[in-house]
Write a protein that holds these residues in place. Structure first.
Motif, mmCIF file in Angstrom:
data_model
loop_
_atom_site.group_PDB
_atom_site.id
_atom_site.type_symbol
_atom_site.label_atom_id
_atom_site.label_comp_id
_atom_site.label_asym_id
_atom_site.label_seq_id
_atom_site.Cartn_x
_atom_site.Cartn_y
_atom_site.Cartn_z
ATOM 1 N N GLU A 3 14.519 12.152 -7.308
ATOM 2 C CA GLU A 3 13.642 12.966 -6.327
ATOM 3 C C GLU A 3 12.075 12.449 -6.918
ATOM 4 N N GLU A 4 12.178 12.857 -8.330
ATOM 5 C CA GLU A 4 10.471 12.794 -8.729
ATOM 6 C C GLU A 4 10.501 11.511 -9.296
ATOM 7 N N THR A 5 10.929 10.354 -8.605
ATOM 8 C CA THR A 5 10.592 9.340 -8.245
ATOM 9 C C THR A 5 10.736 8.658 -6.916
ATOM 10 N N CYS A 6 11.686 9.087 -6.094
ATOM 11 C CA CYS A 6 10.749 9.017 -4.584
ATOM 12 C C CYS A 6 9.737 10.005 -4.342
ATOM 13 N N ALA A 7 9.563 10.914 -4.833
ATOM 14 C CA ALA A 7 7.889 12.098 -4.735
ATOM 15 C C ALA A 7 6.914 11.172 -4.759
ATOM 16 N N ILE A 8 6.844 10.650 -6.092
ATOM 17 C CA ILE A 8 5.595 9.857 -6.621
ATOM 18 C C ILE A 8 5.289 8.849 -6.090
ATOM 19 N N VAL A 9 6.780 7.963 -5.661
ATOM 20 C CA VAL A 9 6.385 6.221 -5.143
ATOM 21 C C VAL A 9 6.092 6.706 -2.944
ATOM 22 N N ASP A 10 6.904 7.842 -2.999
ATOM 23 C CA ASP A 10 5.904 8.123 -1.426
ATOM 24 C C ASP A 10 4.619 8.642 -1.555
ATOM 25 N N GLU A 11 4.054 9.270 -2.619
ATOM 26 C CA GLU A 11 2.685 9.152 -2.046
ATOM 27 C C GLU A 11 1.610 7.974 -2.604
ATOM 28 N N VAL A 12 2.236 6.623 -3.510
ATOM 29 C CA VAL A 12 1.835 5.685 -3.640
ATOM 30 C C VAL A 12 1.948 5.232 -2.315
ATOM 31 N N ILE A 13 2.659 4.866 -1.321
ATOM 32 C CA ILE A 13 3.062 4.642 -0.040
ATOM 33 C C ILE A 13 2.150 5.161 0.822
ATOM 34 N N ALA A 14 2.171 6.470 0.667
ATOM 35 C CA ALA A 14 0.776 6.617 1.449
ATOM 36 C C ALA A 14 -0.541 6.359 1.260
ATOM 37 N N TYR A 15 -0.908 6.143 0.251
ATOM 38 C CA TYR A 15 -1.813 5.466 -0.356
ATOM 39 C C TYR A 15 -2.090 3.601 0.309
ATOM 40 N N ILE A 16 -1.398 3.421 0.348
ATOM 41 C CA ILE A 16 -1.109 1.880 1.203
ATOM 42 C C ILE A 16 -1.095 2.204 2.299
ATOM 43 N N LYS A 17 -0.210 2.737 3.616
ATOM 44 C CA LYS A 17 -0.996 3.389 4.706
ATOM 45 C C LYS A 17 -2.056 3.330 5.062
ATOM 46 N N SER A 18 -2.577 4.449 4.080
ATOM 47 C CA SER A 18 -3.940 5.224 4.803
ATOM 48 C C SER A 18 -4.653 3.702 4.625
ATOM 49 N N THR A 19 -4.649 2.508 3.187
ATOM 50 C CA THR A 19 -5.978 1.594 3.466
ATOM 51 C C THR A 19 -6.188 1.329 4.392
ATOM 52 N N GLY A 20 -4.810 0.806 5.651
ATOM 53 C CA GLY A 20 -5.027 0.599 7.379
ATOM 54 C C GLY A 20 -4.883 -0.786 7.240
ATOM 55 N N VAL A 21 -4.005 -1.102 6.498
ATOM 56 C CA VAL A 21 -3.425 -3.142 6.225
ATOM 57 C C VAL A 21 -1.742 -2.670 6.380
ATOM 58 N N LYS A 22 -1.345 -3.763 7.414
ATOM 59 C CA LYS A 22 -0.084 -4.594 7.929
ATOM 60 C C LYS A 22 0.639 -4.332 6.343
ATOM 61 N N TYR A 23 1.538 -2.946 6.636
ATOM 62 C CA TYR A 23 2.769 -2.972 5.045
ATOM 63 C C TYR A 23 4.084 -2.949 5.497
ATOM 64 N N PHE A 24 5.377 -3.035 4.421
ATOM 65 C CA PHE A 24 5.972 -3.125 5.153
ATOM 66 C C PHE A 24 7.100 -2.372 4.380
ATOM 67 N N VAL A 25 7.480 -1.212 4.055
ATOM 68 C CA VAL A 25 8.447 -0.561 2.706
ATOM 69 C C VAL A 25 9.596 -1.134 2.716
ATOM 70 N N GLY A 26 10.114 -1.411 1.719
ATOM 71 C CA GLY A 26 11.854 -2.157 1.058
ATOM 72 C C GLY A 26 12.243 -0.850 -0.132
ATOM 73 N N PRO A 27 13.089 -1.371 0.119
ATOM 74 C CA PRO A 27 14.199 -0.227 -1.191
ATOM 75 C C PRO A 27 13.738 -0.801 -2.339
ATOM 76 N N PHE A 28 12.660 -1.924 -2.857
ATOM 77 C CA PHE A 28 12.400 -2.306 -4.436
ATOM 78 C C PHE A 28 10.950 -2.276 -4.396
ATOM 79 N N GLU A 29 10.302 -2.738 -3.219
ATOM 80 C CA GLU A 29 9.024 -2.516 -3.458
ATOM 81 C C GLU A 29 8.210 -2.850 -1.556
ATOM 82 N N THR A 30 7.079 -2.134 -1.608
ATOM 83 C CA THR A 30 6.525 -2.620 -0.916
ATOM 84 C C THR A 30 5.199 -3.531 -0.549
#
Lengths: 108, 108, 108, 108
Positions: free
Chosen positions: D18-45
Motif C-alpha cells: 500500500e505504501e509503495t502504491c501510494a508513493i508511486v501514485d504521487e509520481v504518476i500524478a506528477y507525470i499526469k500534471s505535466t500534460g504529456v501523453k502517458y500510459f500506466v503499466g504494471p511495472f512502469e509508466t
C-alpha cells in the motif's frame, strides 16, 4: 554522495558489433571527461556523484551518442538515489570482487 | 557462445545495506559455483555461456536469493542472445577498461 | 500467485519499425497462447502466474522471437517474486488507470 | 516527437504494498500534471514528447517521489530517442492490444 546511476547506451541502428562498440566507447569517453568516478561493465557503465550531476550525465550521454552517429538510441538507466543520505559506493559494492583492479580502488 | 546475461537481484525486504549485500553476495557465490565466466558490477553481474545454461542460472538466482532470506525479490535481467552466432564476450567489451583485472583476462 | 514478470523483446537486427513490431507481435501472440494473464505496454508486456510458468515464458519468448526472424536479441526482463506470498496483480496496480479497459478487468 | 521514455519508480524503503502504491501514485500524478501523453503499466509508466521534456520529467519523478516520502529510490528508465526523427507512439505500438481503452486512443 547521494546518487549512483548505471547507463546502458544501445545504438539501435549500428550494423556491426564494431560500430556499436565505437559509439559506446565515445559515450564512455564523455563520462570519463566529466571527472566523476565511473566503472565500466559489459552491459552498462556505473557512475556516482550528486543527483544533479548524475542526471545531467544521463541526459548528455544520449546527446553524445547521437552526435557520435546513432540515429536511434535505446538507453537503459538505473538510478539509485538517497535524497538525505549516502548511497553505497561502487568500491564498497564490488571492491572485493576486483581486488587487483587499480581503477576501482582509487589508484587512478 | 550464443548468450550473455546481466542479472541484478534486489532483496526488496532487506532493511539495511549490509543485509542487501549479504543476500546479493550469496547469489553471486551461486553464480561463481556454476563455473560460467562472470563479471561483478555495481548494479548487476554479467555471465556468458550457452542460452540454456544462462536461462537456468537466471531462474536459480531467484531461488538462491529467496533461500538466502529474501521474501520479496525484484530482479532486472538483460539477455543478449544470438541463436546462430556469437555474442561479444565480456573481455572483448570491457577488457580495455580493466587492463589490470586478472579475473577479466582469464588469469583466474 | 507468487510471480509477475515484464518482458521487453528487442530484435536488434530489425531494419524498420514495422519489422520490429512484426517480430514483437509474434512474441506477444506466443505469450497470449500460454493462457496467462498479460498486459501489453509500449515498452514491455507484463505477465503474472506461478514462478516456474513465468520463467518458462521468459525463456520461450527468446526462442519464439528468434524463430520469428531475429538473429540478435536483446531482452529486458523484470521479475517480481514472492516465494511464500502473493505479488500485486496487474489489475490491483493499474486497474484504476484503465477503468474502461475490459481486458484488464477480466472481461475478456 | 523524438523521444519516449518508460519510468519505474521503486520506493525501496516502503514497508507495505500500500505504501509503495501510494508513493508511486504521487509520481504518476506528477507525470499526469505535466500534460504529456502517458500510459500506466504494471511495472512502469511510459511518456512521450520531445527529448528535453522527457529528461526533465525523469529527473523530477525522483524528486517528487522523494518528497512523497521515499528516502531510498531505485528507478529504472528506458529512453527511446531519435535525434532527427520520430519515435513510434504508444498508440501505434499498443493501440491494437487495448482497442477499448479511451485514454490510449486520445479520447481523454
Amino acid at each position: 554522495m547521494n546518487c549512483s546511476v548505471a547507463i546502458q547506451f544501445l545504438p539501435m541502428d549500428a550494423q556491426t558489433d564494431e560500430e556499436t562498440c565505437a559509439i559506446v566507447d565515445e559515450v564512455i569517453a564523455y563520462i570519463k571527461s566529466t571527472g566523476v568516478k565511473y566503472f565500466v561493465g559489459p552491459f552498462e557503465t556505473a557512475i556516482e556523484g550528486d543527483f544533479d550531476t548524475c542526471m545531467d550525465i544521463v541526459k548528455n550521454c544520449q546527446l553524445v551518442g547521437a552526435k557520435a552517429g546513432s540515429s536511434h538510441v535505446m538507453s537503459y538507466v538505473k538510478i539509485n538515489y538517497r535524497p538525505e543520505g549516502e548511497v553505497l559506493t561502487t568500491e564498497r559494492k564490488v571492491g572485493k570482487y576486483h581486488p587487483e583492479d587499480p581503477e576501482l580502488h582509487g589508484q587512478i
